[in-house]
Design a protein around this motif. Structure first.
Motif, mmCIF file in Angstrom:
data_model
loop_
_atom_site.group_PDB
_atom_site.id
_atom_site.type_symbol
_atom_site.label_atom_id
_atom_site.label_comp_id
_atom_site.label_asym_id
_atom_site.label_seq_id
_atom_site.Cartn_x
_atom_site.Cartn_y
_atom_site.Cartn_z
ATOM 1 N N PRO A 247 -3.745 -12.588 3.612
ATOM 2 C CA PRO A 247 -3.976 -11.148 3.519
ATOM 3 C C PRO A 247 -2.890 -10.383 4.272
ATOM 4 C CG PRO A 247 -5.738 -12.240 4.726
ATOM 5 C CD PRO A 247 -4.819 -13.290 4.291
ATOM 6 N N HIS B 87 -8.307 -21.899 1.154
ATOM 7 C CA HIS B 87 -7.577 -20.977 2.016
ATOM 8 C C HIS B 87 -8.544 -20.377 3.013
ATOM 9 C CE1 HIS B 87 -4.889 -20.575 -1.737
ATOM 10 N NE2 HIS B 87 -4.658 -21.675 -1.074
ATOM 11 N N TRP C 177 -5.276 -20.922 -7.075
ATOM 12 C CA TRP C 177 -3.932 -20.491 -7.495
ATOM 13 C C TRP C 177 -3.029 -21.658 -7.858
ATOM 14 C CZ3 TRP C 177 -3.118 -15.690 -8.890
ATOM 15 C CH2 TRP C 177 -1.807 -15.241 -9.085
ATOM 16 N N LEU D 290 -8.097 -10.074 -1.631
ATOM 17 C CA LEU D 290 -7.838 -8.831 -2.356
ATOM 18 C C LEU D 290 -7.421 -9.080 -3.805
ATOM 19 C CD1 LEU D 290 -8.173 -5.990 -1.507
ATOM 20 C CD2 LEU D 290 -5.742 -5.847 -1.023
ATOM 21 N N GLY D 291 -8.231 -8.587 -4.751
ATOM 22 C CA GLY D 291 -7.880 -8.659 -6.160
ATOM 23 C C GLY D 291 -8.660 -9.694 -6.945
ATOM 24 N N ILE D 292 -9.077 -10.765 -6.280
ATOM 25 C CA ILE D 292 -9.685 -11.879 -7.019
ATOM 26 C C ILE D 292 -11.057 -11.508 -7.567
ATOM 27 C CG2 ILE D 292 -10.635 -14.198 -6.768
ATOM 28 C CD1 ILE D 292 -8.300 -14.843 -4.952
ATOM 29 N N TYR E 197 -9.575 -18.619 6.538
ATOM 30 C CA TYR E 197 -8.996 -17.719 7.518
ATOM 31 C C TYR E 197 -9.995 -17.561 8.628
ATOM 32 C CZ TYR E 197 -6.065 -16.530 3.588
ATOM 33 O OH TYR E 197 -5.222 -16.601 2.527
ATOM 34 N N ILE F 74 -6.170 -11.502 11.787
ATOM 35 C CA ILE F 74 -6.489 -12.659 10.972
ATOM 36 C C ILE F 74 -5.579 -13.817 11.364
ATOM 37 C CG2 ILE F 74 -6.477 -13.585 8.642
ATOM 38 C CD1 ILE F 74 -7.228 -10.843 7.662
ATOM 39 N N ALA G 214 -3.867 -4.376 -12.337
ATOM 40 C CA ALA G 214 -3.918 -3.960 -10.938
ATOM 41 C C ALA G 214 -4.447 -5.088 -10.068
ATOM 42 C CB ALA G 214 -4.806 -2.724 -10.797
ATOM 43 N N ALA G 215 -5.516 -5.740 -10.551
ATOM 44 C CA ALA G 215 -6.108 -6.837 -9.773
ATOM 45 C C ALA G 215 -5.095 -7.957 -9.567
ATOM 46 C CB ALA G 215 -7.352 -7.373 -10.478
ATOM 47 N N PHE G 216 -4.377 -8.304 -10.636
ATOM 48 C CA PHE G 216 -3.432 -9.406 -10.507
ATOM 49 C C PHE G 216 -2.240 -9.045 -9.623
ATOM 50 C CE2 PHE G 216 -5.932 -11.418 -13.660
ATOM 51 C CZ PHE G 216 -5.709 -12.767 -13.474
ATOM 52 N N LEU H 217 -12.851 -7.340 0.175
ATOM 53 C CA LEU H 217 -12.608 -6.963 1.566
ATOM 54 C C LEU H 217 -13.336 -7.919 2.504
ATOM 55 C CD1 LEU H 217 -12.788 -3.076 1.624
ATOM 56 C CD2 LEU H 217 -10.852 -4.571 1.310
ATOM 57 N N LEU I 144 -2.528 -7.149 -7.004
ATOM 58 C CA LEU I 144 -3.073 -7.326 -5.652
ATOM 59 C C LEU I 144 -3.107 -8.802 -5.276
ATOM 60 C CD1 LEU I 144 -6.071 -4.833 -5.600
ATOM 61 C CD2 LEU I 144 -3.949 -4.690 -4.313
ATOM 62 N N ILE I 145 -3.531 -9.634 -6.234
ATOM 63 C CA ILE I 145 -3.644 -11.065 -5.944
ATOM 64 C C ILE I 145 -2.280 -11.654 -5.619
ATOM 65 C CG2 ILE I 145 -4.219 -13.324 -6.882
ATOM 66 C CD1 ILE I 145 -6.281 -11.866 -8.653
ATOM 67 N N SER I 146 -1.284 -11.341 -6.435
ATOM 68 C CA SER I 146 0.008 -11.984 -6.214
ATOM 69 C C SER I 146 0.650 -11.500 -4.922
ATOM 70 C CB SER I 146 0.935 -11.747 -7.403
ATOM 71 O OG SER I 146 1.165 -10.382 -7.549
ATOM 72 N N ASN J 182 -1.104 -10.716 -2.211
ATOM 73 C CA ASN J 182 -1.855 -11.287 -1.098
ATOM 74 C C ASN J 182 -2.045 -12.781 -1.233
ATOM 75 O OD1 ASN J 182 -3.087 -9.055 0.754
ATOM 76 N ND2 ASN J 182 -3.052 -8.260 -1.329
ATOM 77 N N MET K 34 -12.150 -8.567 -7.900
ATOM 78 C CA MET K 34 -11.940 -7.425 -8.781
ATOM 79 C C MET K 34 -11.632 -7.899 -10.198
ATOM 80 S SD MET K 34 -9.044 -4.513 -8.388
ATOM 81 C CE MET K 34 -8.716 -3.323 -9.660
ATOM 82 N N ALA K 35 -10.716 -8.844 -10.325
ATOM 83 C CA ALA K 35 -10.348 -9.346 -11.645
ATOM 84 C C ALA K 35 -11.558 -9.938 -12.360
ATOM 85 C CB ALA K 35 -9.255 -10.405 -11.503
ATOM 86 N N MET L 86 -5.887 -3.388 6.853
ATOM 87 C CA MET L 86 -6.868 -2.393 6.420
ATOM 88 C C MET L 86 -7.790 -2.991 5.358
ATOM 89 S SD MET L 86 -7.506 0.823 6.857
ATOM 90 C CE MET L 86 -8.591 1.966 6.052
ATOM 91 N N PHE L 87 -7.200 -3.699 4.393
ATOM 92 C CA PHE L 87 -7.982 -4.207 3.273
ATOM 93 C C PHE L 87 -8.281 -5.698 3.430
ATOM 94 C CE2 PHE L 87 -5.715 -0.538 1.582
ATOM 95 C CZ PHE L 87 -6.810 0.207 1.192
ATOM 96 N N SER L 88 -8.851 -6.067 4.559
ATOM 97 C CA SER L 88 -9.199 -7.462 4.784
ATOM 98 C C SER L 88 -10.235 -7.497 5.891
ATOM 99 C CB SER L 88 -7.964 -8.260 5.189
ATOM 100 O OG SER L 88 -7.447 -7.727 6.385
ATOM 101 N N ASN M 45 -11.366 -11.670 2.299
ATOM 102 C CA ASN M 45 -9.911 -11.826 2.424
ATOM 103 C C ASN M 45 -9.260 -12.297 1.136
ATOM 104 O OD1 ASN M 45 -9.451 -11.013 5.011
ATOM 105 N ND2 ASN M 45 -9.951 -12.992 5.881
#
Lengths: 263, 167
Positions: free
Chosen positions: A35, A109, B135, B72-74, A111, A147, A23-25, B67, A27-29, A31, B76-77, A39-41, B70
């Protein structure tokens, strides 16, 4: 079936671990480049609000310098306004002022989050500038916050040209120093000197042409290479960035439609 | 563990997250130093829940941090990974099983084991985060340097926290 259940039970820890990592990966790929969800940032209202409180504290310590810069910019803007009023060309570009709520400068990266969103008329792809020059491009738009992908993000590509001879190149960032970026795709037969000014090309719908981007710091070429390696000192001091303006090109939709029609 | 001590754990998490977002994320000192001190809460969490529950807590803590950054997922993993590894690592580091009661602290497992435990997991966590956010292998030198420098700060904070509690 029973043996399958037993296996699942026995390795349930590992399976949960695997599921969460997958699931995490995912999300990563999704985003990866920037982002995608407001909502999720940091464009999320609650999180951006918190950052706004932090930057409010920081504001007190830089008030004087900011005030000077603002009054200088105000004067300049008024001049420009009167010039434009005299011309009355019916130009379709508006500037929406805003404030930086949160930003990073030391990552690959970076932002920045600004306190303007869809209710202020922001859409993806609009340019962001300040009094000194180009800051970045609006990427993810939330209702109140957005963003921005600044020039100092390795995903950013910006079409630029030399002010003196109109040759075009692409500005990229190598992730090292937030004061410098690189101009690529400039062929070696072009005359490039340190001190040359780089401005926006006007080829992208986000920016009108001629907005300052940076100044050539030095340029070199490798033996046998047909392109220069050009180091650009950026006009905008990202470390001190607090106030920005979003460039709203009223013809942007039309431009985009035309461009889509071409493909 | 009863619910009051879980409440304490949660209070600590809120406090540490505030420190993380308002202080450590703001400093950005030296450019290569991004300590993620919030792992303190995950590493010091007592081992009383089921392993699955641990993993889910790690995932949620990681997502919350994502969150704010910015990414998302990193996080978490990385958090899920250290929550998975830490039990095996602990039972490997501490041979006498009877000494391992649920608490993880200086008093409970001793300085050497605590240092090893913290250093390994923080390196794993920070390394994965910086690698995933780059990445690309292109920046591998920078990633390693970033991991080392940031980990030093995070480990110091965690050991310092434990030392203060021990006093």
């Amino acid at each position: 079936m029973r043996t399958l259940l037993k296996i699942v039970q026995r390795y349930s820890n590992f399976l949960v671990f695997l599921a969460l990592e997958v699931a995490a990966f995912m999300l990563i790929s999704r985003n990866n480049a920037y982002p995608r969800s407001s909502m999720f940032s940091t464009a999320n209202s609650f999180i951006a609000w918190q950052y706004e409180q932090i930057s409010a504290i920081g504001d007190y310590f830089s008030l004087q310098g900011q005030n000077e810069a603002l009054s200088k910019e105000n004067a300049e803007l008024r001049n420009r306004l009167s010039e434009l009023e005299a011309q009355l060309t019916g130009d379709s570009i508006r500037y929406k002022e805003g404030k930086v709520v949160q930003m990073t400068t030391k990552k690959l990266h970076n932002y920045l989050t600004i306190n303007r969103g869809s209710r202020d008329g922001l859409v993806r792809g609009q340019g962001v500038i300040n009094g000194d020059g180009v800051v970045g491009i609006v990427r993810t738009v939330g209702q109140k916050y957005s963003i921005v992908l600044p020039l100092i993000n390795t995903h950013t590509n910006l079409s630029c040209r030399f002010a003196k001879n109109d040759y075009v190149g692409i500005l990229q960032w190598d992730g090292k120093d937030c004061r410098f970026a690189q101009l690529t795709d400039v062929a070696t037969h072009i005359d490039v000197q340190p001190g040359d000014t780089i401005v926006t090309s006007g080829l992208s719908s986000g920016f009108p042409g001629g907005i300052p981007v940076g100044i050539v710091e030095n340029c070199s070429r490798k033996e046998g290479d047909s392109y220069y390696t050009i180091r650009i000192r950026l006009q905008v001091d990202f470390k001190r960035l607090r106030y920005i303006e979003v460039v709203q090109n009223m013809n942007m939709n039309e431009l985009e439609e035309l461009r889509n029609g071409l493909d | 563990m009863d619910w009051t001590s879980w409440l304490k754990q949660f209070g600590r998490y809120i406090g540490v997250m505030l420190l993380q977002v308002f202080l450590f994320d703001q400093l950005q000192f030296f450019g290569l130093c991004h300590p993620y001190i919030y792992v303190l809460c995950l590493l010091m969490m007592p081992i009383t829940l089921r392993h699955n529950a641990d993993l889910c807590i790690g995932a949620v803590a990681g997502l919350v941090m994502d969150l704010f950054s910015n990414s998302l997922g990193i996080h978490m993993a990385a958090c899920v990974l250290i929550m998975f590894v830490r039990r095996y690592l602990l039972s490997f580091l501490i041979n006498e099983h009877d000494r391992l009661n649920e608490q993880i602290s200086l008093r409970a497992i001793g300085l050497i084991a605590l240092l090893e435990y913290t250093i390994i997991l923080v390196l794993l966590h920070h390394g994965l985060i910086f690698l995933l956010s780059a990445w690309s292998w292109h920046y591998i030198g920078m990633v390693i340097l970033e991991t080392l420098i940031s980990s030093i700060v995070t480990v110091s904070v965690i050991i310092g926290f434990n030392a203060l509690r021990y006093r």
